[in-house]
Design an enzyme around this catalytic site. Structure first.
Site: not given
Length: 318
Positions: A50, A83, A105, A135, A174, A204, A232, A234, A277
């Protein structure tokens, strides 16, 4: 643009680790290797990661991004994004005899295998995650429809009704907030004492480390910028973490060209980080734009070192 003498001072607290994680780096390399091996065009189902900058760079090299396999012509290779994808996607690719490469991943693949193990053991699977995120779609798609229950909030965890509470498990997306996820898990464990969880947490290492770095600088900043994309997970969590840990003036910026420099009015100590990312090039670009306007002092705040590397698929290794 102010002259050198007139530039106001700005201290930048540079969070570290930041930017690319091993899974993102691997996914981008996979697309590049497939382009080299088969030549353009190479199709990629969903954005490989992303980040528009990354996607546009790969498009310039001959990658074509699509949402579904029916947009991929016969005879051309397709890459599945970092994802992860539902099981139906590689099954359809195999049915069509497509050349397909999985860039999921490895840490997402770990969650997929956990989900399958719990289901095989006869447990109901709870997935903690965000509805509609690719994901989450991919993880839920590892099992038959209805076999995974999605929980997004503490409130949903409190209201959850399970027929067989003694045979229950959970996995997580994650890229979630470490703190928010811990609160949801605590509720589930209180309500369902026999709940099975992962042996090692599913969030993660990169998500955890980037959130820890933001926590380390948040109280010392007047403002904090996260470089990343609005889709995104994260990156968006980093903005939330900054606000929760003492820096209410936190924002997401895709790159320096998108900056509203008036936002920095009253900011003397600026935190900067980047989602997993977002490439370091975009951090350097923002630092250069800051130096053009301010007398910049940089302090890097490192909470840990990262050395994780994921191997490429064997078929792409020369």
């Amino acid at each position: 643009m102010p002259s050198a003498a007139a530039k106001p001072p700005l201290t930048i607290l540079l969070a570290s680790p930041r930017g690319f994680c091993a899974g993102v780096d691997r996914a981008i390399q996979i697309v590049e290797r497939v382009l080299l091996k088969f030549g353009p065009p190479v199709y990629v189902r969903h954005e490989i990661v992303h980040n528009r900058f990354v996607v546009e760079n790969l498009e310039a090299k001959g990658a074509i991004f699509v949402e579904e396999l029916d947009q991929v012509p016969d005879g051309r290779p397709v890459v599945f994004s970092a994802h992860g994808v539902p099981k139906a996607v590689p099954a359809e690719a195999a049915r069509r005899h497509m050349i397909h490469v999985d860039a999921t991943c490895p840490l997402v693949s770990k969650v997929h295998r956990e989900t399958e193990r719990h289901h095989a053991a006869g447990r109901t699977v709870i997935l903690i995650g965000h509805s509609g995120h690719p994901e989450v779609v991919g993880t839920m798609g590892q099992l038959p429809p209805g076999a995974v229950i999605l929980v997004e909030t503490v409130e949903q965890a409190e209201r959850l009704e399970i027929a067989d509470a003694d045979s229950l498990s959970f996995v997580t997306q994650t890229t979630l907030s470490v703190d928010d996820t811990a609160q949801i898990v605590a509720v589930l464990q209180r309500r369902f004492p026999h709940l099975n969880g992962p042996k090692r947490e599913d969030i993660c290492y990169a998500t955890t480390n980037r959130q820890a770095a933001v926590k380390a600088i948040a109280t010392d900043c007047d403002g904090l910028i996260v470089i990343g994309a609005p889709n995104s997970s994260n990156s968006m969590r980093l903005v939330e973490v900054a606000r929760a840990y003492g820096c209410p003036k936190a924002t997401l910026v895709q790159r320096a060209a998108d900056m509203d420099w008036r936002w920095l009015d009253g900011v003397w100590r600026l935190g900067i980080t980047a989602g997993a990312s977002a490439p370091e090039l975009l951090v350097e670009e923002l630092l250069a734009a800051c130096r053009a306007r301010y007398a910049v002092t940089i302090e890097e705040v490192r909470v840990t070192d990262e050395n994780t590397v994921f191997r490429l698929p064997r078929a792409l290794v020369a």
